[in-house]
Design a protein around this motif. Structure first.
Motif, PDB file in Angstrom:
ATOM      1  N   LEU A  10       0.774  -1.212  -0.257  1.00 40.79           N
ATOM      2  CA  LEU A  10       0.102   0.223  -0.230  1.00 40.79           C
ATOM      3  C   LEU A  10       0.670   1.215   0.075  1.00 40.79           C
ATOM      4  O   LEU A  10       0.690   2.222  -0.548  1.00 40.79           O
ATOM      5  CB  LEU A  10      -1.016   0.138   1.147  1.00 40.79           C
ATOM      6  N   ARG A  13       2.467   1.934  -3.586  1.00 42.21           N
ATOM      7  CA  ARG A  13       1.186   2.177  -4.511  1.00 42.21           C
ATOM      8  C   ARG A  13       1.012   3.580  -4.173  1.00 42.21           C
ATOM      9  O   ARG A  13       1.025   4.531  -5.256  1.00 42.21           O
ATOM     10  CB  ARG A  13      -0.044   1.483  -4.252  1.00 42.21           C
ATOM     11  N   ASP A  14       1.036   4.079  -2.908  1.00 42.66           N
ATOM     12  CA  ASP A  14       0.682   5.621  -2.588  1.00 42.66           C
ATOM     13  C   ASP A  14       2.024   6.381  -3.130  1.00 42.66           C
ATOM     14  O   ASP A  14       1.556   7.611  -3.733  1.00 42.66           O
ATOM     15  CB  ASP A  14       0.643   5.554  -1.120  1.00 42.66           C
ATOM     16  N   LEU A  17       1.028   6.675  -6.770  1.00 44.70           N
ATOM     17  CA  LEU A  17      -0.004   7.628  -7.027  1.00 44.70           C
ATOM     18  C   LEU A  17       0.252   9.164  -6.646  1.00 44.70           C
ATOM     19  O   LEU A  17      -0.151  10.171  -7.276  1.00 44.70           O
ATOM     20  CB  LEU A  17      -1.133   7.240  -6.037  1.00 44.70           C
ATOM     21  N   ASP A  18       1.115   9.305  -5.280  1.00 47.18           N
ATOM     22  CA  ASP A  18       1.466  10.720  -5.109  1.00 47.18           C
ATOM     23  C   ASP A  18       2.222  11.317  -6.290  1.00 47.18           C
ATOM     24  O   ASP A  18       2.016  12.577  -6.447  1.00 47.18           O
ATOM     25  CB  ASP A  18       2.495  10.651  -3.964  1.00 47.18           C
ATOM     26  N   GLY A  61      -6.157   4.337 -10.245  1.00 48.51           N
ATOM     27  CA  GLY A  61      -5.803   4.184  -8.738  1.00 48.51           C
ATOM     28  C   GLY A  61      -5.831   5.253  -8.141  1.00 48.51           C
ATOM     29  O   GLY A  61      -6.370   5.670  -6.734  1.00 48.51           O
ATOM     30  N   GLN A  64      -9.728   6.114  -7.746  1.00 50.42           N
ATOM     31  CA  GLN A  64      -9.979   5.431  -6.717  1.00 50.42           C
ATOM     32  C   GLN A  64      -9.800   6.025  -5.090  1.00 50.42           C
ATOM     33  O   GLN A  64     -10.590   6.071  -4.309  1.00 50.42           O
ATOM     34  CB  GLN A  64      -9.574   3.948  -6.813  1.00 50.42           C
ATOM     35  N   ARG A  65      -8.344   6.300  -4.969  1.00 54.34           N
ATOM     36  CA  ARG A  65      -8.097   6.862  -3.816  1.00 54.34           C
ATOM     37  C   ARG A  65      -8.897   8.289  -3.436  1.00 54.34           C
ATOM     38  O   ARG A  65      -9.035   8.568  -2.175  1.00 54.34           O
ATOM     39  CB  ARG A  65      -6.515   7.097  -3.689  1.00 54.34           C
ATOM     40  N   GLU A  66      -8.811   9.026  -4.275  1.00 58.70           N
ATOM     41  CA  GLU A  66      -9.750  10.327  -4.249  1.00 58.70           C
ATOM     42  C   GLU A  66     -11.159  10.004  -3.845  1.00 58.70           C
ATOM     43  O   GLU A  66     -11.697  10.714  -2.970  1.00 58.70           O
ATOM     44  CB  GLU A  66     -10.070  10.974  -5.491  1.00 58.70           C
ATOM     45  N   GLU A  68     -12.433   7.405  -2.173  1.00 50.67           N
ATOM     46  CA  GLU A  68     -12.260   6.657  -0.869  1.00 50.67           C
ATOM     47  C   GLU A  68     -12.042   7.712   0.046  1.00 50.67           C
ATOM     48  O   GLU A  68     -12.737   7.817   1.247  1.00 50.67           O
ATOM     49  CB  GLU A  68     -11.010   5.757  -0.811  1.00 50.67           C
ATOM     50  N   ARG A  69     -11.042   8.846  -0.094  1.00 51.88           N
ATOM     51  CA  ARG A  69     -10.682   9.865   0.741  1.00 51.88           C
ATOM     52  C   ARG A  69     -12.096  10.816   0.756  1.00 51.88           C
ATOM     53  O   ARG A  69     -12.367  11.362   2.046  1.00 51.88           O
ATOM     54  CB  ARG A  69      -9.670  10.810   0.515  1.00 51.88           C
ATOM     55  N   ALA A 129     -15.100   1.870  -4.587  1.00 56.39           N
ATOM     56  CA  ALA A 129     -14.903   3.192  -3.905  1.00 56.39           C
ATOM     57  C   ALA A 129     -15.992   4.254  -4.377  1.00 56.39           C
ATOM     58  O   ALA A 129     -16.304   4.822  -3.277  1.00 56.39           O
ATOM     59  CB  ALA A 129     -13.506   3.793  -4.339  1.00 56.39           C
TER      60      ALA A 129
END
Length: 206
Positions: A10, A13-14, A17-18, A61, A64-66, A68-69, A129
């Motif tokens: 994780l 992956r972050d 993505l960052d 990805g 998806q993270r956006e 989720e947040r 998400a």
């Protein structure tokens, strides 16, 4: 070589993505490459393919993270215990979107291409998400506006979530777009993500 833990995966992956998010804020979708992302991480380009098969999967990805947040922020509004009327709820949800410009920009310009060029497993993860954000939004309406029944809330979601696809272009028009609107005498004014979302929700919820 020891197998990476879930936390390590994780974290890696972050990091990818960052780097993608940073580059996307500085340039266009087509200008962001896996090579450019690798240059901003501790990974080689081949190593990135252990996590994402295409550049579109990296963007998916990120999206998806956006979501989720944003879902977490909506859940905090839902569970906040405040007494919010229509105006207060519209303001709270609008504020929750201010920090998610990447989400709004990506889905307004390149979502179809991103989804089409991603594996079904990754696309399903993204849809989960999205579903969480949808449920959290519905929960906000049900909590603070109990007079709105399930059918109303369903129709509201069908109107509000597609509306979000147009928020970024309206809040961040390019110089070229502004020049064209001026030449065509199309009325336009500088406005913000917050103002656009709040105004829409106030109209929809009344």
């Amino acid at each position: 070589m020891p197998r990476a833990t879930k936390e390590q995966v994780l974290h890696r992956r972050d990091e990818i993505l960052d780097a993608c998010d940073e580059l996307y804020r500085e340039s266009s979708f087509k200008e962001v490459t896996i090579k450019g992302i690798a240059a901003r991480t501790s990974f080689s380009r081949p190593s990135i393919y252990n996590y994402f098969q295409t550049i579109e999967e990296i963007f998916l990805g990120l999206l998806q993270r956006e979501y989720e947040r944003w879902a977490v922020e909506l859940e905090q509004i839902r569970d906040g215990g405040e007494q919010l009327d229509v105006e207060g709820l519209a303001c709270a949800i609008a504020h929750s979107l201010e920090g998610h410009a990447s989400l709004l920009r990506l889905q307004s310009t390149n979502l179809y291409e991103i989804e089409e060029n991603s594996r079904i497993e990754r696309l399903t993860d993204f849809k989960l998400a999205f579903k969480r954000a949808l449920a959290a939004f519905d929960g906000c309406i049900a909590t603070y506006l109990p007079d709105k029944d399930e059918e109303y809330r369903r129709k509201l979601c069908l109107a509000f979530f597609p509306f979000l696809y147009g928020v970024f272009p309206c809040s961040e028009p390019t110089c070229k777009q502004c020049q064209a609107m001026d030449a065509a005498e199309v009325p336009h004014a500088q406005t913000s993500i917050y103002d656009i979302v709040r105004n829409c929700l106030e109209l929809l919820l009344k």
